[in-house]
Design a protein around this motif. Structure first.
Motif, PDB file in Angstrom:
ATOM      1  N   CYS A 357       0.833  -1.212   0.000  1.00  0.00           N
ATOM      2  CA  CYS A 357       0.000   0.000   0.000  1.00  0.00           C
ATOM      3  C   CYS A 357       0.864   1.257   0.000  1.00  0.00           C
ATOM      4  O   CYS A 357       0.420   2.328  -0.398  1.00  0.00           O
ATOM      5  CB  CYS A 357      -0.987   0.009   1.164  1.00  0.00           C
ATOM      6  N   GLY A 358       2.095   1.119   0.459  1.00  0.00           N
ATOM      7  CA  GLY A 358       3.030   2.236   0.381  1.00  0.00           C
ATOM      8  C   GLY A 358       3.183   3.061   1.657  1.00  0.00           C
ATOM      9  O   GLY A 358       4.025   3.952   1.707  1.00  0.00           O
ATOM     10  N   TYR A 359       2.374   2.765   2.681  1.00  0.00           N
ATOM     11  CA  TYR A 359       2.372   3.666   3.841  1.00  0.00           C
ATOM     12  C   TYR A 359       2.979   3.085   5.110  1.00  0.00           C
ATOM     13  O   TYR A 359       2.835   3.657   6.177  1.00  0.00           O
ATOM     14  CB  TYR A 359       0.952   4.189   4.101  1.00  0.00           C
ATOM     15  N   LEU A 360       3.678   1.953   4.988  1.00  0.00           N
ATOM     16  CA  LEU A 360       4.311   1.374   6.168  1.00  0.00           C
ATOM     17  C   LEU A 360       5.346   2.358   6.714  1.00  0.00           C
ATOM     18  O   LEU A 360       6.207   2.833   5.986  1.00  0.00           O
ATOM     19  CB  LEU A 360       4.992   0.045   5.803  1.00  0.00           C
ATOM     20  N   CYS A 367      -0.750   1.941   7.467  1.00  0.00           N
ATOM     21  CA  CYS A 367      -0.556   0.871   6.488  1.00  0.00           C
ATOM     22  C   CYS A 367      -1.643  -0.176   6.664  1.00  0.00           C
ATOM     23  O   CYS A 367      -2.020  -0.516   7.775  1.00  0.00           O
ATOM     24  CB  CYS A 367       0.830   0.270   6.711  1.00  0.00           C
TER      25      CYS A 367
END
Ligand SMILES: [Zn+2]
Length: 507
Positions: A357-360, A367
């Motif tokens: 998702c890219g948001y970790l 995320c």
């Protein structure tokens, strides 16, 4: 009965073997056969040559015509042989007399009306023709490319008739086209790339530092960060930090581009290549190959940057195929009996999100991927490939507040100057950049002060570094020391190098 001979060249990767075009006019039933070319090309070429000769005001020879392109076993493609075939026919039939001391090399596809059309890969042919000392006759539109090869005796023409006039002794036939080419040549001086300056990237000082180190030592770089953190913008600024190409390198780069499907764009003369293939690209497109053994992105990025955004999305076979060229700086393409060795000394810049998702690890959004999904995502890149990427950095998103701050004074020119100095030091010391140091080179040129030696040993033990990891640490520390103007590696160089190693688990 008579035979005439003209020269041209085929194209095999970066080689351009000589081809002799012989025309033989015999008595017997009228016919026109070309041997030594694949069938579909012959059919088309015959029709073009016949029309061009007739429409240029010459007679198409009656009787039995045989044209031979030797050597036969050499694979030949494209319309570049139209002009030499037409000239050989006109000479054999006595309508044209070669007044040159030696047969010239001729290239050009013919239009039905006798006009000359550009051919691909002419730069390479011109380089070889110049070495052989052969006079070169080419379509006017290709003359600028031929002149890049510093050919002292290249002439451009618009039509078959003009070429015949020139060969027959009318040296003014090529003058008009030469003047055009001189105008074109002005545009062929190295023009700066339009990728923009590193100063346009706000904040991200750590990433800029990593980019400077990558540029200075020729190191490959992996950037991990959420979407919108500026990874692509950073990558596109790398060519501007790299030292200018030498003329020999510029010819090499242009030579590879000239054999690609897109051809060589003279406006890019002297610029470092920047290639950014899409992650859906096939292995053939990236590495090279296919039914006609074409150069892939890694060769088109030779002496420049190969940017692979969303690295885990690339086909696993593509990623695995990068390992060999990353190590050797070259690629061997094989198809049936054909083998083609192409240079591929590219600098890899890869980018990826920290998770699907890219948001970790982002502090503005949470995320939504579970740990197993994250692991699967990262496992798509194999350990051996990650192990060949010298520098790994995280690129966090820049806070909007920081973006609104006035940009600092321009630093990009100073960074480029630092890179240039560090590269000169490396070339003088070991004749290659640090990223390409072999074991002997590492031992000879990466001497560390005693305290730094202890730190290297400590880092290796703490992080459990493999032999490859240890070498990578030394190379990067060497580059940092070169940027610093230091002859010996110090603890500061080693610790900064240690901070630029993989932060993600090797899958
Ligand atoms: Zn996620």
């Amino acid at each position: 009965m008579s035979v005439a001979q003209v020269l041209s060249r085929a194209q095999l990767g970066l080689a351009a073997p000589l081809v002799q075009i012989e025309a033989h006019l015999g008595s017997g039933l009228p016919g026109f056969s070309i041997v030594g070319l694949p069938a579909p090309v012959v059919r088309e070429s015959r029709e073009r040559v016949r029309s061009a000769i007739l429409n240029s005001g010459y007679d198409f020879p009656p009787g039995r015509i045989t044209v031979n392109l030797a050597p036969v076993e050499l694979s030949k493609e494209g319309g570049r042989y139209d002009l030499p075939v037409a000239l050989a026919l006109l000479c054999a039939s006595g309508q044209l007399k070669l007044r040159c001391a030696a047969p010239p090399e001729c290239y050009g596809e013919l239009g039905l009306g006798g006009e000359l059309r550009p051919v691909r890969g002419l730069l390479l042919a011109a380089i070889h023709a110049a070495r052989a000392g052969h006079e070169l006759l080419v379509p006017a539109s290709d003359l600028a490319e031929a002149r890049l090869a510093r050919h002292p005796n290249a002439h451009g023409f618009g039509t078959l008739r003009e070429v015949c006039g020139f060969i027959g002794g009318d040296r003014s036939a090529a003058v008009a086209s030469s003047a055009d080419a001189t105008a074109g040549e002005v545009a062929l001086r190295a023009t700066p790339g339009n990728e923009g300056s590193l100063d346009e990237v706000r904040g991200q000082w750590r990433a800029k530092r990593a980019l400077t180190i990558a540029a200075a030592g020729g190191h490959s770089l992996l950037m991990i960060g959420p979407p919108g953190s500026g990874k692509t913008m950073l990558a596109t600024r790398l060519p501007a930090l790299l030292p200018a190409l030498t003329e020999a390198e510029a010819i090499e780069v242009a030579g590879i581009a000239s054999i690609s499907a897109a051809g060589f764009d003279p406006a890019r003369w002297g610029q470092r290549p920047f290639r950014a293939p899409h992650h859906a690209s096939s292995a053939n497109a990236i590495v090279g190959g296919g039914s006609r053994l074409r150069a892939g992105e890694i060769s088109l990025a030779h002496r420049g940057v190969l940017f692979m955004d969303e690295l885990p999305e690339f086909d696993r076979r593509v990623l695995e195929a990068l390992r060999e060229p990353l190590e050797s700086g070259a690629i061997t393409l094989v198809r049936a009996a054909d083998r083609l060795e192409l240079p591929a000394e590219f600098q890899l810049v890869a980018a990826m999100n920290p998770c699907p998702c890219g948001y970790l690890g982002d502090n503005t959004r949470s995320c939504c991927c579970g740990p197993r999904r994250v692991q699967r995502y990262r496992d798509r890149i194999s350990g051996p490939l990650l192990d060949r990427i010298d520098l790994h950095i995280e690129v966090p998103r820049v806070e909007p507040v920081a973006l609104q701050r006035a940009p600092a004074a321009a630093t990009a020119p100073a960074l480029a100057a630092q890179v240039q100095r560090a590269r000169s030091v490396q070339l003088a010391r070991q004749r290659c950049c640090n990223a390409r140091l072999d074991h002997a080179g590492l031992a000879a040129h990466c001497q560390a002060a005693p305290a730094a030696q202890r730190l290297v040993a400590h880092v290796c033990e703490r992080l459990g570094l493999s032999a490859r990891g240890y070498h990578r640490l030394l190379k990067v520390a060497r580059t940092i020391a070169d940027l610093d103007g230091a002859a010996e590696l110090g603890t500061a160089h080693v610790s900064e190098a240690a901070s630029l190693r993989p932060s993600i688990e090797v899958g």
